[in-house]
Motif scaffolding. Structure first.
Motif, PDB file in Angstrom:
ATOM      1  N   SER A 277       0.827  -1.205   0.000  1.00  0.00           N
ATOM      2  CA  SER A 277       0.000   0.000   0.000  1.00  0.00           C
ATOM      3  C   SER A 277       0.862   1.257   0.000  1.00  0.00           C
ATOM      4  CB  SER A 277      -0.923  -0.010   1.225  1.00  0.00           C
ATOM      5  OG  SER A 277      -1.778  -1.131   1.198  1.00  0.00           O
ATOM      6  N   ALA A 278       0.207   2.397  -0.134  1.00  0.00           N
ATOM      7  CA  ALA A 278       0.894   3.686  -0.108  1.00  0.00           C
ATOM      8  C   ALA A 278       0.352   4.529   1.036  1.00  0.00           C
ATOM      9  CB  ALA A 278       0.711   4.427  -1.427  1.00  0.00           C
ATOM     10  N   LEU A 279       1.256   5.040   1.860  1.00  0.00           N
ATOM     11  CA  LEU A 279       0.895   6.032   2.876  1.00  0.00           C
ATOM     12  C   LEU A 279       1.177   7.401   2.285  1.00  0.00           C
ATOM     13  CD1 LEU A 279       0.084   6.837   5.790  1.00  0.00           C
ATOM     14  CD2 LEU A 279       2.530   6.724   6.357  1.00  0.00           C
ATOM     15  N   THR A 280       0.142   8.211   2.127  1.00  0.00           N
ATOM     16  CA  THR A 280       0.303   9.518   1.493  1.00  0.00           C
ATOM     17  C   THR A 280      -0.135  10.614   2.464  1.00  0.00           C
ATOM     18  OG1 THR A 280      -1.918   9.465   0.476  1.00  0.00           O
ATOM     19  CG2 THR A 280      -0.098   8.497  -0.776  1.00  0.00           C
ATOM     20  N   ILE A 281       0.693  11.640   2.572  1.00  0.00           N
ATOM     21  CA  ILE A 281       0.454  12.738   3.507  1.00  0.00           C
ATOM     22  C   ILE A 281       0.294  14.033   2.715  1.00  0.00           C
ATOM     23  CG2 ILE A 281       1.296  13.927   5.556  1.00  0.00           C
ATOM     24  CD1 ILE A 281       0.927  10.893   5.937  1.00  0.00           C
TER      25      ILE A 281
ATOM     26  N   THR B  17       4.721   8.920   0.833  1.00  0.00           N
ATOM     27  CA  THR B  17       4.744   9.997  -0.146  1.00  0.00           C
ATOM     28  C   THR B  17       4.101  11.223   0.482  1.00  0.00           C
ATOM     29  OG1 THR B  17       4.642   8.460  -2.016  1.00  0.00           O
ATOM     30  CG2 THR B  17       3.977  10.741  -2.438  1.00  0.00           C
ATOM     31  N   PHE B  18       4.836  12.327   0.531  1.00  0.00           N
ATOM     32  CA  PHE B  18       4.370  13.565   1.153  1.00  0.00           C
ATOM     33  C   PHE B  18       4.088  14.590   0.053  1.00  0.00           C
ATOM     34  CE2 PHE B  18       6.150  11.293   4.594  1.00  0.00           C
ATOM     35  CZ  PHE B  18       5.790  11.872   5.792  1.00  0.00           C
ATOM     36  N   PHE B  19       2.810  14.871  -0.180  1.00  0.00           N
ATOM     37  CA  PHE B  19       2.406  15.898  -1.136  1.00  0.00           C
ATOM     38  C   PHE B  19       2.407  17.246  -0.397  1.00  0.00           C
ATOM     39  CE2 PHE B  19       0.345  12.036  -2.787  1.00  0.00           C
ATOM     40  CZ  PHE B  19       0.805  12.049  -4.099  1.00  0.00           C
ATOM     41  N   ILE B  20       3.327  18.125  -0.769  1.00  0.00           N
ATOM     42  CA  ILE B  20       3.584  19.336   0.023  1.00  0.00           C
ATOM     43  C   ILE B  20       3.091  20.583  -0.708  1.00  0.00           C
ATOM     44  CG2 ILE B  20       5.391  20.729   1.125  1.00  0.00           C
ATOM     45  CD1 ILE B  20       7.040  18.201   1.431  1.00  0.00           C
ATOM     46  N   LEU B  21       2.374  21.442   0.014  1.00  0.00           N
ATOM     47  CA  LEU B  21       1.963  22.732  -0.538  1.00  0.00           C
ATOM     48  C   LEU B  21       3.176  23.634  -0.759  1.00  0.00           C
ATOM     49  CD1 LEU B  21      -1.225  23.935   1.391  1.00  0.00           C
ATOM     50  CD2 LEU B  21      -1.074  23.210  -0.995  1.00  0.00           C
TER      51      LEU B  21
ATOM     52  N   ASP C 289     -20.051   2.580  -3.432  1.00  0.00           N
ATOM     53  CA  ASP C 289     -18.619   2.721  -3.208  1.00  0.00           C
ATOM     54  C   ASP C 289     -18.371   3.776  -2.126  1.00  0.00           C
ATOM     55  OD1 ASP C 289     -17.806   0.845  -5.074  1.00  0.00           O
ATOM     56  OD2 ASP C 289     -17.904   2.295  -6.720  1.00  0.00           O
ATOM     57  N   LEU C 290     -17.747   3.349  -1.034  1.00  0.00           N
ATOM     58  CA  LEU C 290     -17.493   4.237   0.094  1.00  0.00           C
ATOM     59  C   LEU C 290     -15.995   4.475   0.254  1.00  0.00           C
ATOM     60  CD1 LEU C 290     -19.915   2.727   2.768  1.00  0.00           C
ATOM     61  CD2 LEU C 290     -20.333   4.639   1.195  1.00  0.00           C
ATOM     62  N   PRO C 291     -15.578   5.737   0.439  1.00  0.00           N
ATOM     63  CA  PRO C 291     -14.160   6.018   0.678  1.00  0.00           C
ATOM     64  C   PRO C 291     -13.705   5.414   2.011  1.00  0.00           C
ATOM     65  CG  PRO C 291     -15.357   8.018   0.057  1.00  0.00           C
ATOM     66  CD  PRO C 291     -16.379   6.967   0.363  1.00  0.00           C
ATOM     67  N   VAL C 292     -12.455   4.954   2.032  1.00  0.00           N
ATOM     68  CA  VAL C 292     -11.897   4.373   3.260  1.00  0.00           C
ATOM     69  C   VAL C 292     -10.410   4.733   3.347  1.00  0.00           C
ATOM     70  CG1 VAL C 292     -13.467   2.394   3.358  1.00  0.00           C
ATOM     71  CG2 VAL C 292     -11.317   2.185   2.101  1.00  0.00           C
ATOM     72  N   GLY C 293      -9.888   4.580   4.560  1.00  0.00           N
ATOM     73  CA  GLY C 293      -8.440   4.573   4.735  1.00  0.00           C
ATOM     74  C   GLY C 293      -7.769   5.909   4.900  1.00  0.00           C
ATOM     75  N   GLY C 294      -8.527   6.979   5.097  1.00  0.00           N
ATOM     76  CA  GLY C 294      -7.830   8.245   5.258  1.00  0.00           C
ATOM     77  C   GLY C 294      -8.736   9.358   5.722  1.00  0.00           C
ATOM     78  N   GLY C 295      -8.119  10.482   6.056  1.00  0.00           N
ATOM     79  CA  GLY C 295      -8.855  11.678   6.418  1.00  0.00           C
ATOM     80  C   GLY C 295      -9.881  11.430   7.494  1.00  0.00           C
ATOM     81  N   GLY C 296     -11.080  11.965   7.284  1.00  0.00           N
ATOM     82  CA  GLY C 296     -12.151  11.799   8.250  1.00  0.00           C
ATOM     83  C   GLY C 296     -12.581  10.358   8.425  1.00  0.00           C
ATOM     84  N   TYR C 297     -12.394   9.533   7.382  1.00  0.00           N
ATOM     85  CA  TYR C 297     -12.804   8.130   7.463  1.00  0.00           C
ATOM     86  C   TYR C 297     -11.901   7.377   8.442  1.00  0.00           C
ATOM     87  CZ  TYR C 297     -14.621  10.023   3.152  1.00  0.00           C
ATOM     88  OH  TYR C 297     -15.218  10.852   2.235  1.00  0.00           O
ATOM     89  N   LEU C 298     -10.635   7.706   8.472  1.00  0.00           N
ATOM     90  CA  LEU C 298      -9.729   7.125   9.461  1.00  0.00           C
ATOM     91  C   LEU C 298     -10.017   7.695  10.844  1.00  0.00           C
ATOM     92  CD1 LEU C 298      -7.154   5.374   9.996  1.00  0.00           C
ATOM     93  CD2 LEU C 298      -5.817   7.446   9.578  1.00  0.00           C
TER      94      LEU C 298
ATOM     95  N   ARG D  81      -5.560  -4.847  -5.069  1.00  0.00           N
ATOM     96  CA  ARG D  81      -4.811  -3.699  -5.583  1.00  0.00           C
ATOM     97  C   ARG D  81      -4.151  -2.992  -4.405  1.00  0.00           C
ATOM     98  NH1 ARG D  81     -10.204  -2.635  -5.168  1.00  0.00           N
ATOM     99  NH2 ARG D  81     -10.841  -0.682  -4.152  1.00  0.00           N
ATOM    100  N   PRO D  82      -3.212  -2.084  -4.660  1.00  0.00           N
ATOM    101  CA  PRO D  82      -2.652  -1.305  -3.556  1.00  0.00           C
ATOM    102  C   PRO D  82      -3.717  -0.418  -2.916  1.00  0.00           C
ATOM    103  CG  PRO D  82      -1.258  -1.178  -5.519  1.00  0.00           C
ATOM    104  CD  PRO D  82      -2.539  -1.810  -5.949  1.00  0.00           C
ATOM    105  N   ALA D  83      -3.703  -0.337  -1.608  1.00  0.00           N
ATOM    106  CA  ALA D  83      -4.569   0.599  -0.898  1.00  0.00           C
ATOM    107  C   ALA D  83      -3.841   1.936  -0.768  1.00  0.00           C
ATOM    108  CB  ALA D  83      -4.930   0.063   0.479  1.00  0.00           C
ATOM    109  N   ILE D  84      -4.593   3.009  -0.885  1.00  0.00           N
ATOM    110  CA  ILE D  84      -4.024   4.350  -0.755  1.00  0.00           C
ATOM    111  C   ILE D  84      -4.550   4.956   0.542  1.00  0.00           C
ATOM    112  CG2 ILE D  84      -3.623   6.556  -1.866  1.00  0.00           C
ATOM    113  CD1 ILE D  84      -2.690   4.063  -3.472  1.00  0.00           C
ATOM    114  N   VAL D  85      -3.675   5.019   1.537  1.00  0.00           N
ATOM    115  CA  VAL D  85      -4.007   5.637   2.821  1.00  0.00           C
ATOM    116  C   VAL D  85      -3.558   7.094   2.756  1.00  0.00           C
ATOM    117  CG1 VAL D  85      -3.556   5.609   5.301  1.00  0.00           C
ATOM    118  CG2 VAL D  85      -3.775   3.453   4.047  1.00  0.00           C
ATOM    119  N   TYR D  86      -4.398   8.008   3.209  1.00  0.00           N
ATOM    120  CA  TYR D  86      -4.000   9.416   3.169  1.00  0.00           C
ATOM    121  C   TYR D  86      -4.325  10.090   4.497  1.00  0.00           C
ATOM    122  CZ  TYR D  86      -8.847  10.957   2.605  1.00  0.00           C
ATOM    123  OH  TYR D  86     -10.182  11.208   2.805  1.00  0.00           O
ATOM    124  N   LEU D  87      -3.591  11.154   4.765  1.00  0.00           N
ATOM    125  CA  LEU D  87      -3.731  11.846   6.044  1.00  0.00           C
ATOM    126  C   LEU D  87      -3.262  13.283   5.884  1.00  0.00           C
ATOM    127  CD1 LEU D  87      -4.280  11.215   9.145  1.00  0.00           C
ATOM    128  CD2 LEU D  87      -1.798  11.038   9.365  1.00  0.00           C
ATOM    129  N   HIS D  88      -3.934  14.203   6.580  1.00  0.00           N
ATOM    130  CA  HIS D  88      -3.463  15.584   6.698  1.00  0.00           C
ATOM    131  C   HIS D  88      -2.811  15.733   8.073  1.00  0.00           C
ATOM    132  CE1 HIS D  88      -6.920  15.613   3.933  1.00  0.00           C
ATOM    133  NE2 HIS D  88      -6.212  16.499   3.263  1.00  0.00           N
TER     134      HIS D  88
END
Length: 296
Positions: free
Chosen positions: A6-10, A53-57, A189-198, A217-224
């Protein structure tokens, strides 16, 4: 059955300055809270041997360049999250191109390395803003991770592929799309694995959903970063809330709800699942000829 990595994305942004801008039209720079919160995430990743993976402003990179360098030196992939957290539907092709070029150039100069990935603020690439995909590709990005293949009040692209895929664009170029993770429940289809859902759902639900997804498939976990910060925001934020209409006061008063649960959940998910930076996941799938071409 073997599970996909999976991918941990920030999505690296400061919750305070974005909330002040979006909710109260007050322009201000990112605060030091974003640095503190990212460092908590870095500590958890180091402890559990995870690279993400850190997506940076761009505005965060501009004010806190040492933070960008620290994330990169820790072995994580760096991506771009835009310059000022403008959702795509607020922009034109030219203003999007300008923002991406500015942020990409700034971040690449800081780390001395090409940046391959982009994620739009608020997952704001959808059928109405699909014009953004060739713009993203023209700025030199190899992949995008901005599409939720489900519909919600805030975002979504119904019936978009759940799999990582290659979008063939009209100008003979292409862009790999990494859609966010969803799971089908009772035909929806429900979003999972990140943000408010986590944040809001029990970890047992997240574990079950990710276990199911990673069989296919790979899961995409995301977080702010601000999502694991339970501290009270500054007084000027609460003063602005006090002057806001009732509906906004109620909504914004919940900004700390269940944030204390996010850090232990992040620790647990990074111990229980395998993670790798997105560019490595895409590379490995490509080598195994597991990325299908699509047109939109």
């Amino acid at each position: 059955m073997s599970q996909f990595t999976s991918a941990l994305t920030i999505d690296v942004e400061d919750g305070i300055n974005i909330s002040m801008r979006d909710n109260f039209k007050v322009e201000m720079e990112p605060t030091g809270r974003v640095v503190d919160n990212v460092e908590v995430i870095l500590d958890i990743c180091e402890k559990n041997g995870v690279k993400g993976t850190f997506f940076i402003l761009g505005e965060v990179a501009e004010k806190y360049p040492e933070l960008v360098k620290k994330v990169y030196k820790a072995g994580h992939e760096i991506g771009v999250h835009g310059y000022q957290h403008d959702q795509v539907f607020r922009l034109t092709p030219d203003t999007l191109r300008d923002a991406l070029t500015k942020a990409k150039g700034l971040i690449e100069n800081l780390i001395g390395q090409e940046v391959f990935g982009f994620r739009a603020p608020a997952f704001s690439v959808n059928p109405k803003t699909s014009w953004a995909l060739p713009v993203i590709a023209s700025c030199g990005f190899k992949y995008d991770s901005s599409i939720f293949p489900s519909l919600s009040l805030r975002y979504g692209w119904k019936d978009f592929s759940r799999q990582i895929c290659r979008i063939r664009l009209d100008n003979s170029t292409s862009l790999v799309e990494v859609p966010l993770s969803v799971i089908n429940v009772l035909g929806r289809d429900l979003p999972v694995g990140g943000g408010g859902y986590l944040r809001y759902f029990p970890y047992s639900w997240t574990r079950k959903a990710l276990s199911s997804i990673t069989r296919e498939r790979p899961a995409i976990v995301y977080l702010h970063p601000y999502e694991l910060d339970p501290r009270r925001y500054p007084d000027y934020f609460h003063d602005a809330i006090a002057r806001a209409p009732l509906k906004k006061r109620i909504y914004l008063s919940l900004y700390r709800y269940k944030k204390v649960t996010v850090m232990p959940k992040l620790d647990q998910v990074t111990r229980e699942f395998r993670f790798a930076p997105l560019h490595e996941i895409i590379r490995d799938l490509d080598r195994e000829d597991k990325i299908s071409d699509i047109r939109i």
